[in-house]
Design a protein around this motif. Structure first.
Motif, PDB file in Angstrom:
ATOM      1  N   THR A 107      12.469   0.577  -0.756  1.00 26.38           N
ATOM      2  CA  THR A 107      12.499  -0.487   0.243  1.00 26.38           C
ATOM      3  C   THR A 107      11.542  -0.213   1.406  1.00 26.38           C
ATOM      4  OG1 THR A 107      14.517   0.618   0.951  1.00 26.38           O
ATOM      5  CG2 THR A 107      14.777  -1.476  -0.155  1.00 26.38           C
ATOM      6  N   ALA A 144      12.323  -4.235  -4.284  1.00 28.18           N
ATOM      7  CA  ALA A 144      12.488  -3.559  -2.982  1.00 28.18           C
ATOM      8  C   ALA A 144      13.550  -4.222  -2.118  1.00 28.18           C
ATOM      9  CB  ALA A 144      11.155  -3.489  -2.241  1.00 28.18           C
ATOM     10  N   TYR A 176       9.462  -9.890  10.364  1.00 24.89           N
ATOM     11  CA  TYR A 176       8.287 -10.731  10.605  1.00 24.89           C
ATOM     12  C   TYR A 176       8.420 -11.572  11.868  1.00 24.89           C
ATOM     13  CZ  TYR A 176       6.366  -9.307   6.153  1.00 24.89           C
ATOM     14  OH  TYR A 176       5.830  -8.554   5.139  1.00 24.89           O
ATOM     15  N   VAL A 215       8.525   0.007   1.328  1.00 24.06           N
ATOM     16  CA  VAL A 215       7.314  -0.804   1.211  1.00 24.06           C
ATOM     17  C   VAL A 215       7.421  -2.052   2.083  1.00 24.06           C
ATOM     18  CG1 VAL A 215       8.006  -2.186  -0.811  1.00 24.06           C
ATOM     19  CG2 VAL A 215       5.611  -1.621  -0.461  1.00 24.06           C
ATOM     20  N   GLN A 216       8.647  -2.550   2.253  1.00 24.41           N
ATOM     21  CA  GLN A 216       8.865  -3.699   3.147  1.00 24.41           C
ATOM     22  C   GLN A 216       8.470  -3.346   4.570  1.00 24.41           C
ATOM     23  OE1 GLN A 216      12.292  -6.259   3.293  1.00 24.41           O
ATOM     24  NE2 GLN A 216      13.197  -5.081   1.639  1.00 24.41           N
ATOM     25  N   TRP A 217       8.858  -2.168   4.978  1.00 28.49           N
ATOM     26  CA  TRP A 217       8.528  -1.717   6.338  1.00 28.49           C
ATOM     27  C   TRP A 217       7.007  -1.681   6.508  1.00 28.49           C
ATOM     28  CZ3 TRP A 217      11.917   2.747   8.601  1.00 28.49           C
ATOM     29  CH2 TRP A 217      13.271   2.538   8.275  1.00 28.49           C
ATOM     30  N   ARG A 218       6.383  -1.100   5.470  1.00 23.10           N
ATOM     31  CA  ARG A 218       4.949  -0.858   5.554  1.00 23.10           C
ATOM     32  C   ARG A 218       4.147  -2.166   5.587  1.00 23.10           C
ATOM     33  NH1 ARG A 218       2.259   4.424   4.722  1.00 23.10           N
ATOM     34  NH2 ARG A 218       0.082   3.898   4.804  1.00 23.10           N
ATOM     35  N   LEU A 219       4.622  -3.140   4.828  1.00 26.97           N
ATOM     36  CA  LEU A 219       3.894  -4.401   4.744  1.00 26.97           C
ATOM     37  C   LEU A 219       4.101  -5.274   5.979  1.00 26.97           C
ATOM     38  CD1 LEU A 219       4.708  -5.300   1.029  1.00 26.97           C
ATOM     39  CD2 LEU A 219       2.421  -4.866   1.945  1.00 26.97           C
ATOM     40  N   SER A 220       5.197  -5.069   6.644  1.00 29.02           N
ATOM     41  CA  SER A 220       5.551  -5.989   7.736  1.00 29.02           C
ATOM     42  C   SER A 220       4.747  -5.664   8.998  1.00 29.02           C
ATOM     43  CB  SER A 220       7.042  -5.862   8.050  1.00 29.02           C
ATOM     44  OG  SER A 220       7.257  -4.747   8.877  1.00 29.02           O
ATOM     45  N   ARG A 252      -0.927  -9.441   8.717  1.00 29.10           N
ATOM     46  CA  ARG A 252       0.291  -9.132   7.941  1.00 29.10           C
ATOM     47  C   ARG A 252       1.277 -10.294   7.993  1.00 29.10           C
ATOM     48  NH1 ARG A 252       1.973  -2.864   8.893  1.00 29.10           N
ATOM     49  NH2 ARG A 252      -0.065  -2.129   9.567  1.00 29.10           N
TER      50      ARG A 252
END
Lengths: 368, 324
Positions: A202, B99, B117, A204-209, B88
């Motif tokens: 999970t 995920a 976001y 990856v969610q942090w990283r993408l946001s 982003r």
């Protein structure tokens, strides 16, 4: 900055929801804190008094006085008067560790100034209790001789205490155990919280946001700190009210425990980010907890345990944590470093651990 | 309803441009000088076998990886990793692993994404994407209790909660049932209608045909073909399966061998497989075979993914067909 706070709140809400989905984990966390307290209490209580079969073949007043001195000898004998036959059976069965026989004519011989032989039969299966008996018996004999002013005894100890009060062994141990509780509870929870993010991919969610990762990390760890602090406070209340340890500074103790939880949660986050699996992190914390506990001045001030042990003790925050806790609870200074220095060390550990946990997250290429 | 409130991006331009992008892992080249563009408001498909470099390409596209050579532009801006927050916010990603937090409810997962976001009205945003993906009735169920297909829907909903302009889906229909697969396709089509740009990787040729405006074919990190799916299929040619005995198949092989419409032939247990040239009329080939042999049945089909790759890349083994 508002983005950072928003991320912090999001991380905190996330971890809180995760805790709420598994209330059993919170219950077990509190139980864990209490069982560690029980563990070290048992450590202090067991093996302290040797079960001794006492065979008395003489019934003079001097014999009675000697038996009293044996019984009063500090944490040495648990005397169980019996006959020689039963004593032998019990020694063979392993329910006593030794047989101490007071021979016929003991009182008359002592009064006449003759040397008396005291037969002691010992089950030396473990030399720990054997050593205790070898130390305790001469001490009881010396006390007996001083009490009755026997000729030939020319030395008498006179004790001058540094402190105006004594701190018993178990009350000392359980305070250190609170530091151990903080390490195990906060460390394991912090590590599990972060390792879970890796395990479930999970992160990856942090990283993408667009949210700052530091905010998410700290928010998540704040929730862990709150839960682990509450668990350790429950253990502290047991120490105060169950064990009857009256804290010198109750608020200071609770605050020190909260600080310990901050440090150990951050350390846990480092371990979780390094191992990235929840099962190994639990093993790591249970594995390191006791060595760190023993080498932190938990049983006695670490400076009495030799140069190397003392040196290694400084390498972990548990040493400073025990120093602060012994001060807030018993008013003791068990580290040569002052309490502000210990607090400074603990704060540095917290900041350093948090920075390392963040850097591992930020730099890891595995977060994809 | 989300569909009514979704922001529609300005028309025109490229959402993403890869310019000679190379990415290496040690000595292994995962992407080898790959160049392409994804037009705004289009669906770009990424096709390739396992290990072709699809995930590396998507990782680079999302800003999770940095090119060793070449550069990427997003919405006309050449940016560097870590990508700026504003960019982003314009991207939504569905990873292969979904995920998601399995112990949390669908609502909590979507709310967390909305928080990440900075969605101004997260409650409304969550409801809208849940309505769109048809998971409103599961909002209070734990994600771990959902089927694989519904978990995919949640992952897609999560990627949409902040109304991004560019969506990146890594094999979104992997392991889902046919109903969910078609539902996901219709969501992707809806996104295209709203002029969102979608980049989707897939192992299924029919999916690429059904969804994509353009496709990229990757093999060993190299881009071996790109274009409209129909054009690529036309270049590949269709296949005719003739049902007959092996003896008849051998005879038909001799009849069809050397015909200009025929690209390759293969005799099997159940008959003869004929690979046609791109412009060939399958009826003519069938008529030629029927005229001289007893053919029990026939069917015309599109090539599968392996056959497309075999036809485009001569270096691949071609065990099924004997080239004429």
């Amino acid at each position: 900055m508002s983005d950072w706070w928003a991320a912090c709140r999001a991380g905190m809400r996330l971890q809180t929801q995760q805790f709420m989905k598994g209330p059993l984990l919170i219950v077990l966390t509190v139980v864990e804190a209490l069982t560690f307290l029980a563990l070290v209490s048992l450590f202090g209580l067991t093996g302290s008094k040797a079960p001794t079969a006492l065979v008395v073949n003489d019934h003079s007043p001097l014999t009675a006085s000697f038996v009293q001195d044996l019984a009063k000898d500090h944490d040495s004998f648990r005397l169980e008067p019996t006959t020689l036959a039963i004593a032998k059976q019990r020694l063979a069965a392993g329910s006593v560790v030794d047989i101490l026989t007071i021979p016929k004519g003991f009182g008359a011989s002592v009064a006449a100034g003759r040397t008396v032989v005291l037969p002691v039969t010992i089950d030396n299966v473990d030399t720990d209790l054997t050593d205790d008996i070898q130390r305790a018996l001469p001490a009881a004999i010396q006390t007996f001789g001083l009490q009755h002013h026997f000729n030939g005894i020319r030395l008498a100890p006179v004790e001058h205490d540094l402190l105006s009060y004594d701190t018993a062994y178990v009350p000392y141990l359980v305070v250190s155990a609170l530091g151990l509780d903080a390490l195990v509870v906060a460390g394991a929870l912090g590590a599990t919280a972060m390792a879970g993010e890796w395990e479930n991919k999970t992160l990856v969610q942090w990283r993408l946001s667009p949210s700052p990762m530091s905010g998410l990390l700290i928010g998540k760890l704040i929730a862990v700190v709150i839960v682990s602090t509450l668990a350790v406070w429950v253990a502290a209340l047991l120490v105060f009210f169950g064990y009857g340890v009256h804290p010198h500074d109750a608020v200071g103790t609770l605050a020190a425990l909260a600080l310990c939880c901050v440090i150990f949660t951050a350390l846990g986050a480092v371990v979780g980010n390094l191992l990235r699996r929840t099962l190994p992190v639990a093993i790591v914390f249970f594995g390191i907890a006791l060595p760190l506990y023993i080498d932190s001045g938990s049983l006695e001030p670490e400076r009495f345990d030799g140069h190397w042990l003392w040196f290694f003790g400084h390498a972990t925050p548990v040493y400073a944590a025990v120093g602060v806790l012994q001060n807030t609870v018993h008013g003791l200074r068990v580290t040569p470093e002052s309490i502000p220095v210990d607090l400074g060390i603990l704060t540095l550990w917290a900041l350093f651990s948090m920075a390392i946990a963040y850097l591992i997250l930020q730099r890891s290429k595995a977060v994809r | 309803m989300w569909g009514r409130t979704m922001r529609v991006p300005e028309a025109g331009g490229w959402a993403v441009e890869f310019n000679s992008v190379t990415r290496r892992y040690g000595k292994r080249v995962a992407l080898d000088s790959v160049s392409f563009v994804a037009e705004e408001g289009s669906v770009l498909g990424l096709l390739g076998p396992n290990g072709a470099g699809k995930s590396t390409l998507l990782g680079t596209l999302c800003g999770l990886q940095t090119p060793d050579e070449g550069f990427v532009t997003w919405f006309g801006q050449n940016e560097h990793v870590p990508l700026p927050k504003a960019l982003r916010k314009r991207m939504g990603v569905v990873t292969q692993d979904t995920a998601l937090y399995g112990e949390l409810t669908v609502r909590q997962n979507l709310r967390f994404a909305a928080d990440l976001y900075g969605v101004s009205n997260p409650r409304k945003g969550v409801k809208e994407v849940a309505d769109l993906l048809g998971i409103t009735h599961r909002l209070d169920d734990a994600v771990g209790e959902l089927s694989g297909g519904n978990q995919r829907r949640v992952a897609i909903a999560r990627s949409l909660v902040h109304d991004p302009d560019l969506l990146v889906f890594d094999e979104p229909t992997l392991g889902v049932d046919i109903e969910t697969r078609h539902a996901i396709w219709s969501h992707v089509r809806l996104l295209r209608n709203r002029r969102k740009t979608v980049v989707v990787s897939t192992n299924y040729l029919d999916e690429a045909l059904a969804l994509c405006d353009r496709v990229l074919l990757l093999k060993n990190g190299r881009l071996i073909e790109q274009g409209k799916p129909g054009e690529i299929l036309a270049r590949t040619g269709r296949y005719v399966e003739l049902d007959c005995t092996p003896e008849v198949a051998q005879a038909a092989f001799a009849t069809l061998d050397g015909q200009t419409e025929v690209e390759g032939l293969s005799v099997g247990e159940s008959g003869l497989t004929v690979r046609l040239t791109g412009s060939a009329d399958p009826n003519r080939v069938v008529e030629m075979a029927l005229a001289v042999h007893h053919i029990e049945g026939f069917r015309v089909r599109a090539p599968d993914l392996l056959e497309v790759f075999q036809s485009l890349d001569d270096s691949l083994p071609q065990p099924q067909l004997t080239d004429v």
